[in-house]
Design an enzyme around this catalytic site. Structure first.
Site, PDB file in Angstrom:
ATOM      1  N   HIS A   1       0.830  -1.218   0.000  1.00  0.00           N
ATOM      2  CA  HIS A   1       0.000   0.000   0.000  1.00  0.00           C
ATOM      3  C   HIS A   1       0.856   1.255   0.000  1.00  0.00           C
ATOM      4  O   HIS A   1       2.049   1.219   0.287  1.00  0.00           O
ATOM      5  CB  HIS A   1      -0.968   0.007   1.190  1.00  0.00           C
ATOM      6  CG  HIS A   1      -0.307   0.119   2.538  1.00  0.00           C
ATOM      7  ND1 HIS A   1       0.111   1.315   3.062  1.00  0.00           N
ATOM      8  CD2 HIS A   1      -0.037  -0.821   3.475  1.00  0.00           C
ATOM      9  CE1 HIS A   1       0.619   1.115   4.261  1.00  0.00           C
ATOM     10  NE2 HIS A   1       0.559  -0.181   4.536  1.00  0.00           N
TER      11      HIS A   1
ATOM     12  N   CYS B   1       3.125  -4.746   6.730  1.00  0.00           N
ATOM     13  CA  CYS B   1       2.822  -4.552   5.312  1.00  0.00           C
ATOM     14  C   CYS B   1       4.060  -4.137   4.527  1.00  0.00           C
ATOM     15  O   CYS B   1       5.117  -3.900   5.092  1.00  0.00           O
ATOM     16  CB  CYS B   1       1.747  -3.475   5.154  1.00  0.00           C
ATOM     17  SG  CYS B   1       0.112  -3.992   5.693  1.00  0.00           S
TER      18      CYS B   1
END
Length: 169
Positions: free
Chosen positions: A126, A142
């Site tokens: 992301h 992440c």
């Protein structure tokens, strides 16, 4: 090289030691971007805050055609666009911006199922604010990218695309 009997296929390789993501076509690297993986290192366990390893696939792609800087919470756009003033009001917020490529593990017992399930851990590729450093581990598990880079990557990906997260060179 990735070849599932259908000819040369595009896939992603993420080098955790190098903090880089490569878009590959077969054995050829066709693009590279800096990333930031977990400050907690590598690991698959639920609650570890670590970046999982091994083979994954893109399970879902979220944010197509939304403006760069769109803020997400729970994979849904909040209606906000990231700005320094917003960040100053919420300095502890873990910003998920612009696009989300939600990963699912493909290796049962390693990154799929039970307490090691990448999908249930909500591990994404992301966007993150431009003020966040790339090339060094800073995330909560992440794979973070600059918003401009994740938008460019997103447009070249598809659901089901293979992703390899590797911790060796």
């Amino acid at each position: 090289m990735i070849d599932e009997g259908q000819g040369v296929q595009d896939w992603l390789a993420i080098s955790i030691p190098r903090q880089q993501l490569w878009l590959c076509r077969g054995a050829k690297q066709i693009a590279v971007w800096p990333v930031s993986t977990a400050v907690a290192g590598t690991g698959e366990r639920q609650g570890s805050g670590a970046t999982p390893r091994g083979w994954h696939r893109i399970r879902a792609m979220i944010g197509a055609s939304l403006p760069k800087g769109t803020v997400f919470v729970g994979r849904r756009p909040t209606g906000e666009i990231y700005r320094p003033e917003l960040a100053a009001r919420e300095p502890e917020r873990d910003w998920i911006l612009s696009r989300i490529l939600w990963l699912t593990g493909t290796e049962t017992g390693r990154n799929r199922g039970g307490a090691v399930d990448t999908l249930r851990r909500f591990i994404y590729i992301h966007g993150t604010p431009e003020t966040e450093p790339m090339g060094e581990p800073r995330s909560h598990g992440c794979i973070r990218m600059r918003s401009e880079d994740v938008v460019a990557l997103f447009d070249r990906c598809h659901p089901g695309m293979p992703v390899l997260l590797e911790d060796g060179d």
